[in-house]
Design an enzyme around this catalytic site. Structure first.
Site, PDB file in Angstrom:
ATOM      1  N   ASN A  10       0.858  -1.188   0.000  1.00 23.79           N
ATOM      2  CA  ASN A  10       0.000   0.000   0.000  1.00 23.79           C
ATOM      3  C   ASN A  10       0.896   1.241   0.000  1.00 23.79           C
ATOM      4  O   ASN A  10       1.487   1.597   1.024  1.00 23.79           O
ATOM      5  CB  ASN A  10      -0.905  -0.018   1.233  1.00 23.79           C
ATOM      6  N   LYS A  12       0.008   4.253  -0.286  1.00 23.37           N
ATOM      7  CA  LYS A  12      -0.689   5.398   0.315  1.00 23.37           C
ATOM      8  C   LYS A  12      -0.514   6.632  -0.588  1.00 23.37           C
ATOM      9  O   LYS A  12      -0.471   6.489  -1.803  1.00 23.37           O
ATOM     10  CB  LYS A  12      -0.221   5.620   1.754  1.00 23.37           C
ATOM     11  N   HIS A  94      -9.440   0.714   5.338  1.00 17.08           N
ATOM     12  CA  HIS A  94      -8.181   1.053   6.001  1.00 17.08           C
ATOM     13  C   HIS A  94      -8.431   2.047   7.131  1.00 17.08           C
ATOM     14  O   HIS A  94      -9.259   2.950   7.005  1.00 17.08           O
ATOM     15  CB  HIS A  94      -7.189   1.636   4.994  1.00 17.08           C
ATOM     16  N   GLU A  96      -6.905   4.532   8.181  1.00 15.62           N
ATOM     17  CA  GLU A  96      -6.707   5.950   7.881  1.00 15.62           C
ATOM     18  C   GLU A  96      -7.970   6.559   7.284  1.00 15.62           C
ATOM     19  O   GLU A  96      -8.290   7.724   7.530  1.00 15.62           O
ATOM     20  CB  GLU A  96      -5.501   6.115   6.939  1.00 15.62           C
ATOM     21  N   GLU A 164      -4.761  -4.922  10.854  1.00 17.07           N
ATOM     22  CA  GLU A 164      -3.768  -3.869  11.046  1.00 17.07           C
ATOM     23  C   GLU A 164      -4.065  -3.111  12.334  1.00 17.07           C
ATOM     24  O   GLU A 164      -4.920  -2.220  12.347  1.00 17.07           O
ATOM     25  CB  GLU A 164      -3.783  -2.896   9.858  1.00 17.07           C
ATOM     26  N   GLY A 170       2.748   2.629  10.793  1.00 15.70           N
ATOM     27  CA  GLY A 170       3.651   3.750  10.587  1.00 15.70           C
ATOM     28  C   GLY A 170       4.337   4.260  11.833  1.00 15.70           C
ATOM     29  O   GLY A 170       4.998   5.298  11.803  1.00 15.70           O
ATOM     30  N   SER A 210       3.713  -1.717  10.338  1.00 15.27           N
ATOM     31  CA  SER A 210       5.172  -1.603  10.437  1.00 15.27           C
ATOM     32  C   SER A 210       5.883  -2.918  10.112  1.00 15.27           C
ATOM     33  O   SER A 210       6.898  -3.261  10.712  1.00 15.27           O
ATOM     34  CB  SER A 210       5.585  -1.086  11.823  1.00 15.27           C
TER      35      SER A 210
END
Length: 247
Positions: A10, A12, A94, A96, A164, A170, A210
């Site tokens: 991904n 992003k 996701h 985010e 996740e 991240g 990560s």
């Protein structure tokens, strides 16, 4: 036959024409385990660039798709448009997008159904915040996210679940091997009870958060971890090492 190992990248909102071409060139020339299904997901503006230059056996995913057909929906991309462009997967749910854009479970489920109905595969993301982890509600949070999809979708054969933990995305923090395996096993058990024994046995469950070339091999050994959804590390040459983590 066991579940085929799956590694998604991904990107992003990262990349440029040159950067995407460099990543693709590296993948095209790399020796990649032929037993692994590999999918990369660049920003929407680079989807066609990726599909046109990438070796055929590596697939391309959109980072989002809308739940309606073509029409007056400014800024969105339809399932049919992705299909027309040779894009075979979509990343949905996701964290985010759930947190920043306030996409709730029912909207994610609606988009998942639309993508599947249109013939796309879906990388369906789920995960908990640090507060939820510390309060002991991880499994409840994750299965509620999946339950919304199960209420609209009966056939899970083209869904890949990506667990996740939000606190590990991240941040450099990674769930321990034991923590990751525990949640993956709980997801598989939930699939068995709430969807079907076949879905439980066949659905691939990825770990994301990560993941890098240093921790991937140990994670890949776990019985319920069927691959990875990789963020920042997918932009680096070491992505190939993650793809080959089962070798």
């Amino acid at each position: 036959m066991g579940r085929q190992f799956f590694v998604g990248g991904n990107f992003k909102m990262n990349g440029s024409i040159k950067a995407i071409k460099d990543i693709i060139n590296n993948l095209n020339n790399a020796k990649i385990d032929p037993n692994v299904e590999v999918v990369i997901s660049p920003p929407a503006i680079y989807l066609l660039l990726a599909r046109e230059h990438l070796r055929k056996e590596i697939e391309v995913a959109a980072q989002n798709v809308f739940d309606r057909p073509d029409g007056a929906f400014t800024g969105e991309i339809s399932v049919a448009q992705l299909q027309d462009s040779g894009i075979t997967w979509a990343i949905l749910g996701h964290s985010e997008r759930r947190t920043i854009l306030q996409e709730d479970n029912s909207f994610v489920a609606s988009k998942t159904k639309a993508a599947l109905d249109g013939g796309l595969g879906v990388i369906l993301c789920c995960g908990e915040s640090l507060d939820q982890r510390e309060s002991g509600t991880t499994v409840e949070v994750v299965t509620n996210q999946l339950k919304a999809v199960a209420e609209q979708v009966k056939d899970w054969s083209k869904i890949v679940v990506a667990y996740e933990p939000i606190w590990a995305i991240g941040t450099g923090k990674v769930a321990t091997t034991e923590q990751a395996q525990e949640v993956h096993a709980a997801i598989r058990e939930w699939l068995k009870k709430e969807v079907s024994p076949e879905a439980s046995a066949n659905t691939r469950i990825l770990y994301g958060g990560s993941v890098n070339d240093k921790n991937c091999k140990e994670l890949a050994k776990q019985p319920d971890i069927d691959g990875f959804l990789v963020g920042g590390a997918s932009l680096k040459p070491a992505f190939v090492d993650i793809i080959n983590s089962k070798v």
